[in-house]
Enzyme design. Structure first.
Site, PDB file in Angstrom:
ATOM      1  N   GLU A 603     -10.627  -4.271   0.907  1.00  7.71           N
ATOM      2  CA  GLU A 603     -11.559  -3.160   1.176  1.00  7.71           C
ATOM      3  C   GLU A 603     -13.027  -3.464   0.899  1.00  7.71           C
ATOM      4  O   GLU A 603     -13.844  -2.539   0.867  1.00  7.71           O
ATOM      5  CB  GLU A 603     -11.121  -1.896   0.426  1.00  7.71           C
ATOM      6  CG  GLU A 603      -9.762  -1.376   0.891  1.00  7.71           C
ATOM      7  CD  GLU A 603      -9.339  -0.073   0.228  1.00  7.71           C
ATOM      8  OE1 GLU A 603      -9.958   0.314  -0.798  1.00  7.71           O
ATOM      9  OE2 GLU A 603      -8.394   0.557   0.727  1.00  7.71           O
ATOM     10  N   GLU A 700      -2.250   0.054   4.927  1.00  6.05           N
ATOM     11  CA  GLU A 700      -2.205   0.932   3.750  1.00  6.05           C
ATOM     12  C   GLU A 700      -2.183   2.384   4.198  1.00  6.05           C
ATOM     13  O   GLU A 700      -2.973   2.787   5.059  1.00  6.05           O
ATOM     14  CB  GLU A 700      -3.432   0.732   2.843  1.00  6.05           C
ATOM     15  CG  GLU A 700      -3.313  -0.343   1.794  1.00  6.05           C
ATOM     16  CD  GLU A 700      -4.405  -0.220   0.731  1.00  6.05           C
ATOM     17  OE1 GLU A 700      -4.783   0.924   0.386  1.00  6.05           O
ATOM     18  OE2 GLU A 700      -4.881  -1.265   0.262  1.00  6.05           O
TER      19      GLU A 700
END
Length: 833
Positions: A603, A700
């Site tokens: 991320e 995710e």
């Protein structure tokens, strides 16, 4: 003396190749001048004079082991010529070579003019036939005889009376452990950490009990020292080099032996080897002096004065420590939104003494490849050595894969320093190679393989390993009827839908992660019909056994490098540490077929694109540069150099090739037309599939729940058993998480209203679990349906990895395993075979 005889060896590539010759070091041994059988010589010719025969010159001889390959080279004991650099020294001589070369037994001075001699074998002069193509040895005894000759002869570079191979001695076991001011002294196990040592000695409670994550902060703020006395397990004088090797040190430490500093560590993920040849004695005292990881990280942040590197600290709800991005340590050990803050100190992997002469094998890796045009598999074998000899080390390497009818022998030469051998082994075409497949698509066949290094002086290193054959491709191609690119994995040429979850560390204290624990969790994933896990970038590169089990079970691994949800410094010291870490981890792990992808971080592309840390626009340029420096110019560069068999992406989520086109940083890494996405929505109705993104790959997504009451009961007291208790609020590290769970559950269920507080708590816990299971089931089924369709340019989803598989402690989280949550039982229906 030292001489080298050239023996014929099996063909290095294919069975029908021409003759191949391999150098073989034999011993330095002084003897009387003369010819024939030599007193004191231990070669097979002189050891067994009854088997000797006379040649035309009347010199005793014996067929060499090379005869087993269809040739009849002959070896003789004789002496070096008087005009050579080593007159009067014992040598091995071939009459055939003499005739061919026109010299005294074809003895040739070795490069550099030292007291070594090179001798080529040749067919026996009685035979006038030209050399026949070499055939593969049918009799394994031939190879044993060849090795016997090596073992019988000493060699240049080895010390007199030295053992035939490297020696090792583990320092595992009980050590003395003390804090900074000496007020706490106890015994602690290695591998281990301070917290578990204190727990085992009864000096602290379970660190997971109630609020102990805060109560025990003092442990991580102190500086601890591990020490012990040990006897040298061997005669140090017989070895050229003795190393102290740490497979894992957590994290910042000074290493001393006999009060001499031999090295320092600052990276939990690196392997450290320190030369202690000059300091080791018969009885030794070793100390590992740790510095608090919290203090070190804070100091590193302060010294980085040019500009700040956010985030400074985690959100207050996580109750964690600051500046974790300035230390190469398990990032979630400073806390996360599902885990506690326990910045451990300790020797968390094996530590040992290694001693060797000539050379020592450090890394050994296997990389399979398939050449379509030749319809043949091959293995690239890379071996990295520490060469302590002052001159090149020459020897033989034999690779044997019995079930694939493949045995090949190679000559090698290693230069002083760090030497590297890369061999290409072509698998016998007549053998049927069974490929490794993900769970549900085929078997996970592996082949036992033995690689034997005979480096002269009878110095032998034998490596037993498992060879797997599989190919992997990350396909990013245009899709008809849709803008953007595909993003899916092709294993052995077959597109595979990735179905699984995300893996976090199984415990805050790695020495408590047992083999049984790993086997149970990983077997559970296969039982739930999953075929993949993503090893998330805020944890650790898992232990070897984790990947071994995944190899055996067919669980594909998406492997992050350990960077997550933060920006990172790029000063020279930091980059050097990262480069060593990445090089070590890729070499350690790349032989595992289960690993299908390297990913630079978790991320961090999204953090920059979304400006998570509120960086002023005018200052953003330096952070963009740092990102490319770290993940592209360093990590990517190393991965591509060390492992060309797997794809690499810089981040997750990412737009893949589209991010590369945009200078490695896209404006929207969550674009559903490219790469992978992460998606979380706790307010919309999770049963409404239209809220989910029709992405190429969902790496995710998830929903929280509470663990079962039986799990919580072990770490709480009666006053904690309420949804609004201080304990319940303390354990929730995700802002508004408890309210979000009730909101989502209330959309489809009546919330519990029991007047019994304990029953109310239990019912509420159970309802959050049912909600979580239903939500993950709905979202996962949506992604599975989307793999076969394109709607409004979106779709063709080829992977779903929900967040998260396992838990690290007893608290509300996104986990499915370890909480007795219904998601465990929904798994088989979410991911049908």
């Amino acid at each position: 003396m030292s001489c080298q005889a050239y023996f014929q060896v099996p063909p290095a590539v294919t069975p029908d190749s021409g003759p191949s010759f391999a150098p073989l070091s034999v011993s330095r041994r002084k003897t009387r001048r003369g010819r024939g059988l030599q007193p004191g010589c231990r070669c097979p010719h002189c050891l067994d004079p009854t088997s000797a025969r006379k040649d035309q010159d009347g010199v005793s001889s014996l067929p060499s082991p090379g005869a087993a390959w269809g040739q009849r080279p002959w070896l003789f004991c004789t002496r070096a010529p008087e005009d050579g650099p080593g007159p009067g020294l014992l040598a091995c001589r071939s009459p055939g070579a003499a005739a061919r070369r026109g010299g005294a037994g074809a003895l040739l001075p070795a490069e550099g003019g030292d007291r070594r001699w090179l001798l080529h074998s040749a067919p026996h002069p009685a035979s006038s036939r030209a050399p026949r193509p070499l055939r593969r040895a049918r009799d394994p005894a031939m190879l044993r005889r060849l090795l016997l000759l090596l073992a019988a002869c000493g060699g240049r570079g080895a010390l007199s009376g030295s053992p035939p191979g490297p020696a090792g001695h583990s320092l595992r076991g009980s050590w003395r452990l003390g804090n900074g001011d000496g007020s706490v002294v106890l015994s602690g196990d290695v591998p281990g950490c301070v917290h578990t040592a204190l727990l085992r000695q009864g000096l602290i409670q379970d660190p997971y009990y109630r609020f102990n994550d805060l109560a025990y902060r003092w442990i991580s703020l102190d500086n601890w020292t591990y020490s012990r006395t040990f006897k040298a397990p061997f005669d140090v004088s017989k070895w050229q080099k003795v190393n102290l090797v740490f497979e894992g040190v957590d994290t910042v430490a000074q290493i001393l032996i006999n009060n001499v500093t031999v090295g320092r560590t600052d990276n939990m993920f690196n392997r450290y080897s320190f030369d202690i040849t000059s300091v080791i004695k018969e009885v030794n005292f070793i100390e590992v002096r740790f510095l608090s990881a919290i203090s070190y990280a804070a100091e590193q942040s302060r010294s980085h004065s040019a500009y700040s590197v956010p985030p400074q600290c985690p959100p207050p709800v996580q109750k964690g420590e600051c500046h974790v991005n300035f230390i190469r340590k398990e990032q979630c050990s400073f806390s996360w939104d599902w885990g506690p803050s326990f910045p451990t100190q300790g020797i968390w992997k094996d530590v040992r003494i290694e001693a060797y002469n000539l050379c020592h094998l450090i890394y050994f890796t296997l990389t399979p490849s398939y050449v379509k045009s030749a319809q043949q598999w091959s293995l690239e074998i890379e071996s990295v050595f520490d060469v302590v000899s002052s001159k090149p080390v020459v020897g033989l390497v034999t690779v044997n894969i019995p079930k694939l009818q493949t045995q090949q022998t190679y000559t090698t030469e290693l230069p002083p320093g760090e030497g590297r051998i890369v061999l290409l082994v072509n698998i016998n075409k007549s053998a049927t190679v069974q490929t490794w497949w993900p769970s549900g698509h085929g078997n996970q066949t592996g082949y036992d393989m033995t690689t034997t290094f005979n480096m002269g002086a009878g110095y032998k290193i034998e490596k037993f390993s498992k060879a797997y054959f599989r190919t992997v491709e990350l396909v990013e191609d245009p899709i008809p009827g849709s803008p953007g690119l595909s993003f899916y994995f092709r294993i052995n040429g077959l597109p595979i839908f990735i179905k699984g979850s995300n893996w976090i560390p199984a415990d805050s204290f790695q020495d408590r992660v047992s083999s049984d624990m790993l086997k149970l969790i990983l077997q559970s994933t296969v039982d739930a019909n999953m075929n993949a896990l993503r090893v998330w970038g805020g944890g650790v590169y898992e232990q070897d056994e984790f990947y071994d089990i995944c190899d055996e079970l067919g669980i594909m691994i998406w492997q992050d490098f350990m960077f997550a949800c933060a920006l990172y410094p790029t000063d020279q010291n930091y980059l050097e540490s990262v480069r060593a870490e990445v090089t070590h981890q890729v070499k350690r792990l790349k032989s595992h077929p289960c690993i299908i992808l390297w990913s630079g971080n978790n991320e961090n592309e999204a953090a920059i694109a979304g400006n998570w840390f509120s960086i002023p626009h005018v200052k953003m340029k330096v952070y963009l540069k740092d990102y490319v420096t770290l993940y592209v110019k360093n990590i990517r560069e190393i991965v591509l150099a060390e492992d060309k068999s797997r794809p690499y992406i810089t981040s997750s989520p990412t737009n893949g090739k589209e991010s590369v086109k945009k200078g490695w940083l896209s404006q929207n890494p969550y674009d559903t037309h490219y790469g992978d996405t992460h998606f979380y929505d706790y307010l919309s109705d999770c049963w409404n599939w239209t809220v989910y993104p029709k992405t190429r790959f969902a790496s995710e997504y998830g929903f929280q729940s509470w663990p079962s009451f039986s799990t919580l009961e072990k770490v709480s007291s009666t006053e904690d058993w309420s949804y609004t208790s201080n304990f319940s609020l303390h354990r929730q590290h995700h802002a508004a998480g408890n309210d979000q769970m009730l909101h989502q559950a209330g959309l489809h269920f009546k919330l519990p209203r029991n007047t019994d507080p304990l029953k109310l708590f239990k019912d509420t816990i159970y309802l959050t679990q049912v909600m979580q299971a239903q939500c993950i089931k709905a979202e996962t089924e949506f992604y599975r349906r989307s793999q076969s369709e394109i709607i409004n340019g979106e779709g063709r989803t080829m992977g779903s990895l929900y967040w998260q598989l396992n838990d690290i402690w007893q608290a509300p989280s996104w986990a499915s395993l370890g909480q007795c949550a219904p998601v465990e039982f929904y798994g088989a229906s979410v991911y049908p075979c």
